[in-house]
Design a protein around this motif. Structure first.
Motif, PDB file in Angstrom:
ATOM      1  N   ASP A  15      12.529  15.548 -19.597  1.00  0.00           N
ATOM      2  CA  ASP A  15      13.911  16.012 -19.420  1.00  0.00           C
ATOM      3  C   ASP A  15      14.850  14.845 -19.123  1.00  0.00           C
ATOM      4  O   ASP A  15      15.982  14.809 -19.620  1.00  0.00           O
ATOM      5  CB  ASP A  15      13.997  17.055 -18.307  1.00  0.00           C
ATOM      6  N   ALA A  16      14.395  13.890 -18.319  1.00  0.00           N
ATOM      7  CA  ALA A  16      15.220  12.713 -18.022  1.00  0.00           C
ATOM      8  C   ALA A  16      15.457  11.892 -19.287  1.00  0.00           C
ATOM      9  O   ALA A  16      16.565  11.388 -19.511  1.00  0.00           O
ATOM     10  CB  ALA A  16      14.553  11.856 -16.951  1.00  0.00           C
ATOM     11  N   LYS A  18      15.424  13.071 -22.406  1.00  0.00           N
ATOM     12  CA  LYS A  18      16.317  13.879 -23.255  1.00  0.00           C
ATOM     13  C   LYS A  18      17.760  13.781 -22.762  1.00  0.00           C
ATOM     14  O   LYS A  18      18.684  13.597 -23.558  1.00  0.00           O
ATOM     15  CB  LYS A  18      15.851  15.335 -23.252  1.00  0.00           C
ATOM     16  N   ASP A  19      17.950  13.883 -21.462  1.00  0.00           N
ATOM     17  CA  ASP A  19      19.300  13.926 -20.900  1.00  0.00           C
ATOM     18  C   ASP A  19      19.994  12.567 -20.851  1.00  0.00           C
ATOM     19  O   ASP A  19      21.224  12.504 -20.815  1.00  0.00           O
ATOM     20  CB  ASP A  19      19.269  14.514 -19.493  1.00  0.00           C
ATOM     21  N   ASN A  20      19.221  11.475 -20.828  1.00  0.00           N
ATOM     22  CA  ASN A  20      19.823  10.158 -20.593  1.00  0.00           C
ATOM     23  C   ASN A  20      19.594   9.114 -21.681  1.00  0.00           C
ATOM     24  O   ASN A  20      20.347   8.149 -21.753  1.00  0.00           O
ATOM     25  CB  ASN A  20      19.288   9.581 -19.276  1.00  0.00           C
ATOM     26  N   GLY A  89      17.645   7.997 -14.745  1.00  0.00           N
ATOM     27  CA  GLY A  89      18.905   8.575 -14.283  1.00  0.00           C
ATOM     28  C   GLY A  89      19.843   7.548 -13.663  1.00  0.00           C
ATOM     29  O   GLY A  89      21.063   7.696 -13.710  1.00  0.00           O
TER      30      GLY A  89
END
Length: 129
Positions: A15-16, A18-20, A89
């Protein structure tokens, strides 16, 4: 079971990523490459080699480098996935993250090597002797 715990924690890591780290304009192949690079970052930090290097050195073995890991390595890997998610992040570069993750891996593996597995059996819910 140990491998399943690592898989669950891997979701935090992906998820990190994908998000960043994945811009919208990347192709599916480029996205897959990005995830593989991040997985290999952890492999190099913990095992000292990429998944491909492990496969090349172990042609007769089934599974992958993580399937071959022991309990301590899987525990450290799960911790590294969470830590890498935080570092991603924070915007840390891959080269910086590799150094920090390697330091974490070495320190945690040293600590875990001092823990007697016999003492874990005496914990509540452990196997009676």
């Amino acid at each position: 079971m140990n491998r399943e715990i690592a898989k669950l924690n891997y979701r935090i890591h992906t998820d990190a990523i994908k998000d960043n780290l994945i811009p919208l304009e990347l192709t599916p192949e480029q996205i897959s490459y990005k995830y593989a690079n991040e997985a290999d970052l952890l492999n190099v930090a913990l095992f000292g080699r990429t998944a491909k290097q492990w496969r090349d050195a172990n042609p007769g073995r089934k599974g992958n480098i993580r399937d071959d890991a022991d309990l301590n390595q899987l525990l450290v890997l799960a911790n590294m996935e969470s830590y890498n998610a935080v570092l991603i992040g924070q915007g840390k570069k891959m080269s910086e993250r590799l150094v920090l993750l390697r330091e974490l891996a070495v320190k945690q593996m040293e600590t875990l090597s001092l823990v007697s597995m016999d003492s874990l059996k005496r914990l509540p819910g452990g196997d009676p002797e």
